[in-house]
Motif scaffolding. Structure first.
Motif, PDB file in Angstrom:
ATOM      1  N   GLU A  73       0.827  -1.213   0.000  1.00 50.63           N
ATOM      2  CA  GLU A  73       0.000   0.000   0.000  1.00 50.63           C
ATOM      3  C   GLU A  73       0.859   1.259   0.000  1.00 50.63           C
ATOM      4  O   GLU A  73       0.579   2.215  -0.746  1.00 50.63           O
ATOM      5  CB  GLU A  73      -0.922  -0.014   1.224  1.00 50.63           C
ATOM      6  CG  GLU A  73      -1.965  -1.116   1.198  1.00 50.63           C
ATOM      7  CD  GLU A  73      -2.766  -1.171   2.474  1.00 50.63           C
ATOM      8  OE1 GLU A  73      -3.809  -1.844   2.485  1.00 50.63           O
ATOM      9  OE2 GLU A  73      -2.345  -0.558   3.475  1.00 50.63           O
ATOM     10  N   CYS A  77       1.006   4.141  -2.969  1.00 53.74           N
ATOM     11  CA  CYS A  77       0.716   5.548  -2.657  1.00 53.74           C
ATOM     12  C   CYS A  77       1.889   6.460  -3.015  1.00 53.74           C
ATOM     13  O   CYS A  77       1.686   7.607  -3.453  1.00 53.74           O
ATOM     14  CB  CYS A  77       0.369   5.698  -1.179  1.00 53.74           C
ATOM     15  SG  CYS A  77      -1.213   4.965  -0.709  1.00 53.74           S
ATOM     16  N   GLY A  84      -1.744  10.010  -3.821  1.00 55.67           N
ATOM     17  CA  GLY A  84      -1.476   8.968  -2.837  1.00 55.67           C
ATOM     18  C   GLY A  84      -2.044   9.286  -1.471  1.00 55.67           C
ATOM     19  O   GLY A  84      -2.431   8.378  -0.721  1.00 55.67           O
ATOM     20  N   VAL A  87      -5.657   8.273  -1.551  1.00 49.03           N
ATOM     21  CA  VAL A  87      -5.761   6.811  -1.498  1.00 49.03           C
ATOM     22  C   VAL A  87      -5.499   6.326  -0.068  1.00 49.03           C
ATOM     23  O   VAL A  87      -6.207   5.438   0.451  1.00 49.03           O
ATOM     24  CB  VAL A  87      -4.771   6.156  -2.477  1.00 49.03           C
ATOM     25  CG1 VAL A  87      -4.767   4.646  -2.304  1.00 49.03           C
ATOM     26  CG2 VAL A  87      -5.128   6.529  -3.905  1.00 49.03           C
ATOM     27  N   ALA A  88      -4.503   6.919   0.583  1.00 47.15           N
ATOM     28  CA  ALA A  88      -4.180   6.529   1.962  1.00 47.15           C
ATOM     29  C   ALA A  88      -5.344   6.832   2.901  1.00 47.15           C
ATOM     30  O   ALA A  88      -5.665   6.036   3.797  1.00 47.15           O
ATOM     31  CB  ALA A  88      -2.923   7.253   2.425  1.00 47.15           C
TER      32      ALA A  88
END
Length: 500
Positions: A73, A77, A84, A87-88
């Motif tokens: 992950e 990111c 990113g 997304v995080a």
């Protein structure tokens, strides 16, 4: 938990705006990162708490899988730039549906898994010395974290930037190590999470030192092993926290905070020292000598304690065997004396005792409460008195170890229950394990058998093992079916006759 997840996601979303706000508040980026670390840590503690009481293999699978997934992950990111962060934040919010799903599924401690006797989880169920062993492990993690702090800021305390190739190398190396550790535990290899993990961590620290010296103009090569060391320390700290949660008597978050402070605090102290002490940052030979010394200290504390615990285990088993034989000899001697006394009473049936205490007593067998007992006057004493003597003897021997070791145990709140009950549980656990080998009982059935043979109710057994009463009942039924025994007393009789 919900609050921490929400605030964690919010702080991550605000990070892209940090460079704009930095014109008005120079430290905004720092404080946002600190807030993300704080809230994310408490979210992690929640998930570690859910694994409390699980087996060793389950704990390894739990923490090292999480570490491997997080590496993927983080790398994704980092590739997509500013997006990113979003997304995080979305990944952070995914913890909400994960919480709902987790509540509908069985707990980690309901999963039967392999737990070696010489593992942290195995020690805590069989040895009084296990608690001192856990404290020594926490100390070793702290010393290794100091090395990690120095290595992450080598040589002057500033961060080491990865190149694309070394960034990929670090991620792949970390995931590969996680897979190897999980695979070894799944194949029931002993000492993986004790001697093995410490040797691995120290090898990574030594490799980083060598690579920093070999490639002084490319510190990111050494940083591959440094960052992998840091990641593995995180997973190992999670693992030890679960062990503390499972066998300590404090609230689980108490041990989670303690473990986090040991790891993160020691690492931070080393990093700050490296930045602020000029003589360290300008003298490579000195800093290398300090880090090498810390690695040696960590090795001595951890591996030395392993040897000590192994010896203590042998000594405790020997002492338990000796005390048990002495108890049997006392019972045999008392039984022979009772037979002689009963023979005298039989020959003088119906007569009153001639002793002063029984001069006015009713004939033998009247059974009035408070009436002197002719059996006692004739010298017939209950066998239970031998048990009381045995309890007193064991209580005097129930606290092995130095005063310094006990202070550490008390400081970490692992001292609750260090008593004769621990020795009785350890003995019964040993007997149950021997029966388990004879009748092919599962690890969970052995745990249930050990507690059930102690006289615990099915409800109490269920509470101790974090299982439902119906599951405990099912285990006991299977134990009876496999052993051919039909009652708790028959189990105890079998242990007395056929276990060492």
């Amino acid at each position: 938990m919900r609050t921490c997840v929400a605030l964690e996601a919010l702080c991550v979303l605000l990070l892209p705006l940090a460079h704009i706000a930095g014109a008005f508040w120079p430290n905004v980026h720092f404080w946002l990162c600190a807030a993300v670390t704080f809230f994310a840590s408490f979210a992690i503690f929640y998930w570690l708490r859910r694994a409390r009481g699980c087996g060793s293999t389950t704990a390894v699978l739990y923490v090292f899988s999480a570490l491997a997934i997080s590496e993927v992950e983080i790398y994704v990111c980092s590739l997509i730039g500013t997006y990113g962060f979003y997304v995080a934040a979305a990944l952070s919010l995914l913890q909400f549906p994960c919480m709902l799903s987790a509540r509908k599924n069985k707990l980690a401690n309901d999963i039967e898994s392999f737990t070696p006797n010489d593992d942290f989880f195995g020690f805590a169920t069989t040895l009084l010395s296990s608690k001192r062993f856990l404290t020594a492990t926490a100390t070793s993690i702290g010393v290794l974290s100091i090395v990690d702090g120095f290595l992450r800021g080598y040589p002057d305390g500033t961060p080491i930037a990865f190149q694309p190739a070394t960034r990929v190398a670090y991620g792949l190396l970390t995931i590969a190590i996680c897979v190897i550790v999980i695979s070894l535990m799944m194949h029931k290899r002993k000492s993986v999470m004790t001697v093995g993990i410490f040797i691995l961590l120290e090898l990574f620290a030594c490799a980083a030192l060598v690579l920093y010296a070999a490639f002084p103009d490319m510190p990111d090569i050494g940083a591959v092993f440094t960052t992998t060391l840091n990641a593995l320390l995180v997973a190992f700290t999670w693992y030890i926290i679960i062990a503390f949660m499972s066998f300590g008597w404090r609230d689980p978050y108490y041990y989670a905070l303690g473990g986090w402070i040991v790891w993160l605090g020691c690492r931070a102290i080393a990093r700050v020292t490296l930045i602020n002490v000029q003589s360290l940052s300008t003298n490579d030979l000195l800093i290398n000598a300090i880090m090498g010394t810390c690695v040696v200290i960590s090795t001595q504390v951890a591996l030395g304690q392993f040897l000590k615990v192994s010896q203590m285990e042998a000594d405790e088993r020997h002492d338990l065997h000796v005390r048990r034989m002495e108890r049997l000899e006392k019972q045999l001697s008392r039984a022979q004396a009772n037979v002689e006394a009963l023979t005298i009473l039989k020959n003088n049936a119906g007569e009153y005792s001639e002793c002063a205490a029984c001069a006015n007593a009713a004939p033998m067998g009247a059974g009035a409460v408070g009436t002197p007992n002719p059996l006692q006057c004739a010298g017939v004493m209950p066998i239970e008195s031998v048990d009381q003597d045995e309890t007193a003897d064991e209580s005097r021997n129930a606290q092995p170890g130095s005063k310094h070791g006990m202070r550490l145990v008390q400081l970490m709140d692992l001292d609750e229950g260090d008593s004769i009950a621990d020795i009785r549980k350890a003995t019964m656990r040993d007997n149950a394990e021997q029966m388990g080998k004879q009748f092919l009982l599962s690890d969970r059935e052995v745990e249930v058998l050990a507690l059930y043979a102690l006289g615990w109710t099915q409800k109490r057994v269920a509470e101790e093992l974090y299982i439902s009463p119906s599951t405990a009942h099912a285990h006991i039924k299977r134990i009876y079916a496999k052993t051919g025994l039909h009652s708790r007393q028959e189990i105890l009789d079998f242990m007395d006759q056929y276990t060492s």
